[in-house]
Design a protein around this motif. Structure first.
Motif: not given
Length: 300
Positions: A195-200
């Protein structure tokens, strides 16, 4: 009055590299165009324009032929390169390597999201040069989010891949990440990695300045923060200073310093953004030193 310049302030390597490329090119070329301000600092832009750097916008680029154009550290979308080929323009590409790597990551993620009916979300300032380059990798389909109201543009029933403009606040990025996670949970009842892939994707040379700057602001009685008013990084880093030292003041140059801010026994710290040249901070320091004698007389 003790005056110190923060040793960690000043240009990041990307901006320093772009300015060096511009100066080197102008030594052998009678005319060099730059697509947008080379750095978000009017004082530095003025200095380079006096050396022959001509700032243009994207509309003006379309009208140019058979010339040289510098791409600044912020990077550019694919259409800029297509225009250069069509108009026989030689590009002096000073795109920051960190930004180029991020553009590639965004393009790869976009291709994946297209197959999965998902969305690319970019934490950044709409219209910012770097963000234009990033959204260009997504056929302008990326959703740019800066404030809570921008979250309304996202469909939380669909997969989301999040990136950040490289110069944004780390704290702001993780706050946004938490809000998106919460909204997906509310929509689907559960959150999983599909659902969600966060890339800093914030540049560590930029983000590492936040704790360094906070310590510097604590060590001094007053902070003079030097930055161009257009600089997103400058605004973010100034808030870091203000958060730990109420006597923090934002100035574009030495003429904006008000003597009423200062006491003769103050420890004064000078610092700035990743777009602030060292020569400008040194100019501010020189001005403060010249004010010191009058402050001593006033306090006596």
């Amino acid at each position: 009055m003790e005056v110190t310049i923060d040793k960690n302030s000043g240009y990041c390597f990307g901006v320093e590299f772009a300015i060096k490329m511009a100066e080197d090119e102008m030594e052998s070329s009678d005319r060099l165009y730059c697509l947008g301000d080379i750095v978000h600092n009017d004082m530095e832009v003025k200095r380079l324009s006096e050396k022959g750097l001509i700032v243009i916008d994207r509309d003006q680029l379309q009208e140019l032929n058979d010339c040289k154009v510098l791409i600044r550290a912020h990077g550019e979308p694919p259409e800029t390169y297509r225009t250069a080929i069509e108009n026989n323009i030689e590009l002096i590409d000073a795109s920051c390597p960190v930004v180029l790597k991020l553009q590639h990551r965004v393009k790869t993620a976009f291709d994946k999201m297209e197959k999965e009916n998902g969305q690319i979300v970019i934490y950044g300032k709409k219209g910012h040069a770097e963000v234009i380059g990033l959204t260009g990798q997504t056929l302008e389909k990326a959703i740019v989010v800066m404030e809570d109201k921008d979250l309304e543009k996202i469909d939380f029933a669909k997969p989301v891949t999040l990136f950040s403009q490289t110069t944004k606040s780390t704290k702001g990025f993780y706050e946004l990440k938490s809000k998106i996670e919460e909204k997906i949970k509310n929509e689907k009842g559960i959150l999983n990695e599909l659902d969600f892939n966060a890339n800093d994707s914030i540049c560590r040379q930029v983000s590492n300045r936040e704790p360094q700057l906070a310590n510097f602001a604590k060590e001094n009685d007053i902070i003079i923060f030097v930055s161009g008013k257009k600089s997103s990084n400058g605004k973010a880093l100034f808030q870091v200073c203000k958060g730990v030292n109420e006597r923090s003041y934002f100035v574009e140059n030495e003429t904006e310093i008000d003597p009423i801010w200062l006491n003769s026994n103050d420890r004064v710290g000078i610092c700035g953004a990743t777009s602030t040249p060292m020569w400008l901070m040194e100019q501010v320091m020189k001005h403060l030193k010249s004010m010191e004698e009058n402050l001593i007389l006033e306090n006596n």
